[in-house]
Motif scaffolding. Structure first.
Motif, PDB file in Angstrom:
ATOM      1  N   GLY A  56      10.387   9.838  27.799  1.00 29.16           N
ATOM      2  CA  GLY A  56      11.483   9.236  27.028  1.00 29.16           C
ATOM      3  C   GLY A  56      12.145  10.251  26.118  1.00 29.16           C
ATOM      4  O   GLY A  56      13.383  10.289  25.994  1.00 29.16           O
ATOM      5  N   GLY A  69       6.254   3.327  25.088  1.00 29.93           N
ATOM      6  CA  GLY A  69       5.037   4.126  25.184  1.00 29.93           C
ATOM      7  C   GLY A  69       4.200   4.081  23.915  1.00 29.93           C
ATOM      8  O   GLY A  69       2.977   3.932  23.961  1.00 29.93           O
ATOM      9  N   LEU A  89       4.616   8.505  28.982  1.00 26.99           N
ATOM     10  CA  LEU A  89       5.822   7.713  28.780  1.00 26.99           C
ATOM     11  C   LEU A  89       6.628   8.148  27.552  1.00 26.99           C
ATOM     12  O   LEU A  89       7.847   8.343  27.666  1.00 26.99           O
ATOM     13  N   LEU A 115      11.994   4.179  26.269  1.00 25.87           N
ATOM     14  CA  LEU A 115      10.719   4.664  26.814  1.00 25.87           C
ATOM     15  C   LEU A 115       9.789   5.163  25.703  1.00 25.87           C
ATOM     16  O   LEU A 115       8.574   4.945  25.751  1.00 25.87           O
TER      17      LEU A 115
END
Length: 172
Positions: free
Chosen positions: A19, A57, A15, A53
């Motif tokens: 991102g 994450g 993630l 993101l």
């Protein structure tokens, strides 16, 4: 179930990377300096989504590791093995053993001593070291007050005067 945990773990790791890639692509699209079109709007959306993101994450990974550490720490069934060394008979007994043989363990005798007008509670000192611990330690203790400084000065002055007289007599 194990496969599902591995997929979630992969998602947590991937993630922030996805991102970061999304934010970089959005920044690249903004840097192309094209006229105001849907591409610019899409680029700014990609930058914002990419930063979100990354944050999601990172915080997801941190929270998961904290949760797993709490489960590890809180295990009530955790057995800790303590390694000990047996004492050979040539060593003196431990402090606890020697105190147990001298005094009863339920009530250790305490001695109250007055020092300079203040009550001081004394407990027994550890036993003196002996090779076979068959010798009884000398437990006498003197609470005699030291002499005053003026008395010590007079004693030392008297010794100095006596030494001067001896020297004077030996010269004659």
């Amino acid at each position: 179930m194990n496969m599902m945990k591995q997929l979630w773990s992969l998602a947590r790791i991937a993630l922030p990377g996805v991102g970061f890639a999304s934010a970089c692509v959005g920044a690249y699209l903004v840097s192309l300096e094209t006229e105001y079109t849907w591409r610019i709007v899409l680029a700014y959306i990609m930058i914002v989504v990419g930063l979100l993101l990354i944050l999601i994450g990172v915080f997801w990974t941190i929270c998961n590791s904290m949760k797993s550490k709490m489960y590890q720490r809180g295990g009530g069934e955790q057995h800790i093995h303590v390694y000990t060394v047996e004492r050979p008979s040539s060593f003196p007994p431990s402090y606890e053993d020697s105190q147990g043989s001298r005094f009863s363990s339920d009530a250790a005798p305490e001695i109250v001593v007055v020092v300079d007008g203040v009550d001081v509670v004394m407990s027994p000192a550890p036993p003196l070291y002996s090779r076979d611990s068959s010798e009884a330690p000398d437990c006498t203790w003197s609470w005699e007050q030291p002499p005053r400084y003026s008395q010590v000065e007079r004693i030392q002055q008297g010794r100095v005067d006596a030494e001067e007289r001896r020297e004077a007599l030996s010269k004659h």
